[in-house]
Structure formats: structure tokens, C-alpha cells
Design a protein around this motif. Sequence first.
Motif, PDB file in Angstrom:
ATOM      1  N   VAL A 115       0.838  -1.194   0.000  1.00  0.00           N
ATOM      2  CA  VAL A 115       0.000   0.000   0.000  1.00  0.00           C
ATOM      3  C   VAL A 115       0.873   1.243   0.000  1.00  0.00           C
ATOM      4  CG1 VAL A 115      -1.799  -1.233   1.268  1.00  0.00           C
ATOM      5  CG2 VAL A 115      -0.209   0.221   2.505  1.00  0.00           C
ATOM      6  N   VAL A 116       0.277   2.346  -0.399  1.00  0.00           N
ATOM      7  CA  VAL A 116       0.973   3.631  -0.354  1.00  0.00           C
ATOM      8  C   VAL A 116       0.123   4.595   0.464  1.00  0.00           C
ATOM      9  CG1 VAL A 116      -0.073   4.361  -2.547  1.00  0.00           C
ATOM     10  CG2 VAL A 116       2.000   5.490  -1.718  1.00  0.00           C
ATOM     11  N   VAL A 117       0.771   5.272   1.397  1.00  0.00           N
ATOM     12  CA  VAL A 117       0.114   6.248   2.265  1.00  0.00           C
ATOM     13  C   VAL A 117       0.519   7.635   1.795  1.00  0.00           C
ATOM     14  CG1 VAL A 117      -0.195   7.032   4.638  1.00  0.00           C
ATOM     15  CG2 VAL A 117       0.327   4.628   4.184  1.00  0.00           C
ATOM     16  N   THR A 118      -0.463   8.483   1.514  1.00  0.00           N
ATOM     17  CA  THR A 118      -0.189   9.849   1.074  1.00  0.00           C
ATOM     18  C   THR A 118      -0.651  10.825   2.156  1.00  0.00           C
ATOM     19  OG1 THR A 118      -0.521   9.226  -1.247  1.00  0.00           O
ATOM     20  CG2 THR A 118      -0.555  11.572  -0.723  1.00  0.00           C
ATOM     21  N   ALA A 119       0.284  11.594   2.679  1.00  0.00           N
ATOM     22  CA  ALA A 119      -0.023  12.597   3.709  1.00  0.00           C
ATOM     23  C   ALA A 119      -0.162  13.957   3.054  1.00  0.00           C
ATOM     24  CB  ALA A 119       1.087  12.631   4.753  1.00  0.00           C
ATOM     25  N   THR A 120      -1.220  14.682   3.421  1.00  0.00           N
ATOM     26  CA  THR A 120      -1.441  16.028   2.900  1.00  0.00           C
ATOM     27  C   THR A 120      -1.717  16.985   4.058  1.00  0.00           C
ATOM     28  OG1 THR A 120      -3.782  15.511   2.537  1.00  0.00           O
ATOM     29  CG2 THR A 120      -2.296  15.270   0.654  1.00  0.00           C
ATOM     30  N   LEU A 121      -1.693  18.271   3.762  1.00  0.00           N
ATOM     31  CA  LEU A 121      -1.812  19.314   4.785  1.00  0.00           C
ATOM     32  C   LEU A 121      -3.165  20.000   4.704  1.00  0.00           C
ATOM     33  CD1 LEU A 121      -0.131  20.878   6.968  1.00  0.00           C
ATOM     34  CD2 LEU A 121       0.389  22.526   5.152  1.00  0.00           C
ATOM     35  N   GLY A 122      -3.838  20.123   5.894  1.00  0.00           N
ATOM     36  CA  GLY A 122      -5.088  20.865   5.966  1.00  0.00           C
ATOM     37  C   GLY A 122      -4.829  22.331   6.241  1.00  0.00           C
ATOM     38  N   ARG A 127      -2.975  17.045   9.474  1.00  0.00           N
ATOM     39  CA  ARG A 127      -2.669  16.208   8.318  1.00  0.00           C
ATOM     40  C   ARG A 127      -3.853  15.287   8.030  1.00  0.00           C
ATOM     41  NH1 ARG A 127       1.230  19.385  10.576  1.00  0.00           N
ATOM     42  NH2 ARG A 127       3.372  18.662  10.170  1.00  0.00           N
ATOM     43  N   ARG A 128      -4.016  14.986   6.761  1.00  0.00           N
ATOM     44  CA  ARG A 128      -4.993  13.998   6.313  1.00  0.00           C
ATOM     45  C   ARG A 128      -4.236  12.928   5.538  1.00  0.00           C
ATOM     46  NH1 ARG A 128      -8.982  14.281   9.458  1.00  0.00           N
ATOM     47  NH2 ARG A 128     -10.199  13.027   7.976  1.00  0.00           N
ATOM     48  N   LEU A 183      -8.428  10.095   5.880  1.00  0.00           N
ATOM     49  CA  LEU A 183      -8.329   9.574   7.237  1.00  0.00           C
ATOM     50  C   LEU A 183      -7.519  10.520   8.108  1.00  0.00           C
ATOM     51  CD1 LEU A 183      -7.353   5.880   6.376  1.00  0.00           C
ATOM     52  CD2 LEU A 183      -9.633   6.693   7.021  1.00  0.00           C
ATOM     53  N   ASP A 184      -7.846  10.548   9.401  1.00  0.00           N
ATOM     54  CA  ASP A 184      -6.965  11.255  10.315  1.00  0.00           C
ATOM     55  C   ASP A 184      -5.822  10.314  10.710  1.00  0.00           C
ATOM     56  OD1 ASP A 184      -7.934   9.497  12.269  1.00  0.00           O
ATOM     57  OD2 ASP A 184      -9.255  10.983  13.192  1.00  0.00           O
ATOM     58  N   GLY A 185      -4.889  10.806  11.519  1.00  0.00           N
ATOM     59  CA  GLY A 185      -3.716  10.007  11.840  1.00  0.00           C
ATOM     60  C   GLY A 185      -4.047   8.714  12.555  1.00  0.00           C
ATOM     61  N   ARG A 186      -4.971   8.767  13.513  1.00  0.00           N
ATOM     62  CA  ARG A 186      -5.326   7.574  14.270  1.00  0.00           C
ATOM     63  C   ARG A 186      -5.923   6.513  13.353  1.00  0.00           C
ATOM     64  NH1 ARG A 186      -6.154   6.723  19.627  1.00  0.00           N
ATOM     65  NH2 ARG A 186      -5.943   8.965  20.016  1.00  0.00           N
ATOM     66  N   ASP A 187      -6.864   6.904  12.490  1.00  0.00           N
ATOM     67  CA  ASP A 187      -7.517   5.938  11.601  1.00  0.00           C
ATOM     68  C   ASP A 187      -6.572   5.424  10.524  1.00  0.00           C
ATOM     69  OD1 ASP A 187      -9.841   6.070  13.023  1.00  0.00           O
ATOM     70  OD2 ASP A 187     -10.934   7.315  11.587  1.00  0.00           O
ATOM     71  N   ALA A 188      -5.643   6.265  10.102  1.00  0.00           N
ATOM     72  CA  ALA A 188      -4.676   5.820   9.091  1.00  0.00           C
ATOM     73  C   ALA A 188      -3.823   4.681   9.632  1.00  0.00           C
ATOM     74  CB  ALA A 188      -3.794   6.984   8.648  1.00  0.00           C
ATOM     75  N   VAL A 189      -3.339   4.850  10.867  1.00  0.00           N
ATOM     76  CA  VAL A 189      -2.498   3.811  11.463  1.00  0.00           C
ATOM     77  C   VAL A 189      -3.319   2.562  11.761  1.00  0.00           C
ATOM     78  CG1 VAL A 189      -1.135   3.216  13.506  1.00  0.00           C
ATOM     79  CG2 VAL A 189      -0.789   5.404  12.348  1.00  0.00           C
TER      80      VAL A 189
END
Length: 394
Positions: A115-122, A127-128, A183-189
Motif C-alpha cells: 500500500v501507499v500512504v499519502t499525507a497532505t496538509l489541511g 494532516r490527512r 483519514l486522520d492520523g489515528r484511523d490511518a495507522v
Amino acid sequence: MTDVRDEQVDALLDRVAERPVELDGLRVTDDDDGYALETPDESHDGLSEPELREAVRSDHVVPYITNWYFWEEAIGRRGRHRRAFLRHAEAADEHPVPERYDALRSGLETEWGEVVVTATLGADGHRRYEIRHVDDAGVDHDELDAYHDPLSARELSTYDERGRYRPLRTAPSLVSGWVFPDLDGRDAVETLDTIYPASIANWNLEREGDLDVTHWRETAERQTGIYDVVEELPPDAVDWLAEACCVDSQCLKRREWQYDADHDLEADGGTGAFPCREPCSLVVAAARKWTKLEEEETRTYEFELTPSEKEQIEAIVDAVADDRIDEIREADVYEGANRYRTRFLRAKRFDEAGNLAGVATEPEEGHHDDHGDDGDRDDHGDDGDHDDHSDRDD
């Protein structure tokens, strides 16, 4: 442009009243002379509270304040493995805040297994995170099935593309065609941990130097019941086991366990992002079968094959071992593992009982084996005991 919210500044003042704030280039303190604010670009001393509230809204300071709030208030420090991974996802310990913010606006990608996780800035520095299969990189959201609950990843990771159950969650057979878009950080992990259980915790424990590795000998010695026989597997066979099961083509973990603490295995351990700290249940189950197979005595069999037929059998073994059978088309008759060519070999060289070149695996009862005396019988032969090579062992 990232904005500072009043509650973020309030949280900063509350924290500074308890102890100095220091994170990623930001330092804020409170003493008898007033507040002090420092970033790599600005420095202020003797500030009153109103002056501090105004100073933190400077274009150069805003990223540092929102960055602090995200990591210290939104993410916090209780879940250290989660925090470590999310900071890894934006290389937080390697690049300054303004540089990271510029990159986050475009999206920062981290591969984790398949999988690939993409972090972006709100807008407020939060982060989303988007998670999708690496094979779907660049595919529009509209073309993928969207999910929002991390637990949905359990169903996605249970079966492969053919609908077959995946007993090994870290096998490189994860289905594609889906996305967790926001997703927020908690849900992403949590989503990643559902797809690859304990991968983030073990990755961070290794990073901190605290990964508890259990080697083969210790694992084998603690087996009970039908699996206690694996302790008898010879060291060479353990190497072959690791070469068969614990490589990148079969498992996305990076094997860190060895034969024991003093003896490394020669088999390659793989290059996965997260470590394997002990032999998994699938490896132990396979080892039980191989332990029994390794008890067999070798025999000499004599076949007549053309050189091309010998090479074809070798090609068939390689194709099955490397899972390339589906890649070989019916028209690829120059491929040794081609279906029609293999059927031709079977028609030519196998008898009606399925014996290669008509040579039976076991000699007929009462028949003297030319390669040994009558007493040289396989311990797993028909002596009234159950056959250890039956399907019950699989």
C-alpha cells in the motif's frame, strides 16, 4: 496559506504555563521577563500575552505553531508507535517545517508493503491521509471503491484477487481497486495495522533498538502437540525453509530471526519495510511437514529423458516455485512449463498410474529393489502404521 486558530494559541499558552515548548525548531518559554518566542527565522523576547498572540500569527511563525499543535495536541505522545510512523511519513526528523509544509501541500507518499500512504496538509495544520494499493497509484478516486472505516480493511485483506483466503496477511497478494481517501492520523495507522497486523509497532521497536527477536531454535523448542516434531528439523533444512517462505516474493516482512542467536541463516531475509521478529505459524506448520519429509531415506531412481525433457522438468519446478504459471500462455510452447508442452511430456513419459517413465515410487511387494536389499524399506511404508505423507499433514 495555513491559519492559526484561537484554540491552538490557547493550547500553546496553557502548555507554556507548565513548561517550555520545544518542537521542530519552535521554542516558546515564559519567565519573569515575559514570553520568549524563537524559530529559525524569528526571535522575540519579553513579550506580553497580547504581543505573543500577535507574534504567533506572523507568516514565518504560523507553520511552527500549527505543526506543534498537530503533533502535541492532536496526535499526542501516548501512542508512540503511531506518532513515530506518522512523523516518518513526512520525514519530520529530517526536514524543517516550512519545507515539509510545501511538500505536504502536494502530498508525501510512503510505501508500506503493497500500500501507499499519502499525507497532505489541511488549512489548520492538521494532516490527512489517503491509503490505497500501490498498483492504483495515479488512479482517480471515482474508479476505486472508497472506504472510510479502518475495520473495512479487514475484509479487503482477507481474500486475494481470485477469492482465495489469505492465511498470511503479509503475502504480496493484497487485492487492489480500493481507497481510503480521507483519514486522520489515528484511523490511518489503524487501517495499516488491520492490513498488516503489528507491522508499525515492530517497525518502531526495531527503530528504537527494542525489537524482541525469537529465533528458530527457541520457537521450535516451545512447540507442543503435533508441532513438537519441528525441533528435529536439521539446520540445513531450516535454511531451505527460510529460502522457500521468507523472501520478498512470498512475504513482505524482512526476516530478522536466524537459526539461533549464534548461527545466522544463509537465506536472504528480504528487504521489507517492517521486520519479522519470529517464525510465523504458517512457517511452523510447513516445517512440520518438511520435518517428516526429511526423515525419508534417499533412493536412486533411473529415468530415460532427453536433455530438453530434463530442462523442461526443471523449468516446471521453477515456474511453480516462482508462481509464474499464470503468466505462461497456451501459445508459449517454447516455455518449459507451457500447459500443452507439459501435457505432451505427461503423455509421453508417464504411465497410466502417473509414474514418471513407468518407475514406481515404492517397489512392488515382494519385488527385490535393485538399489537396495529387501530390508532397506522406507520407514514410512505399509507396515500397518498411518502414512505420515497423507493429506492430513497439510
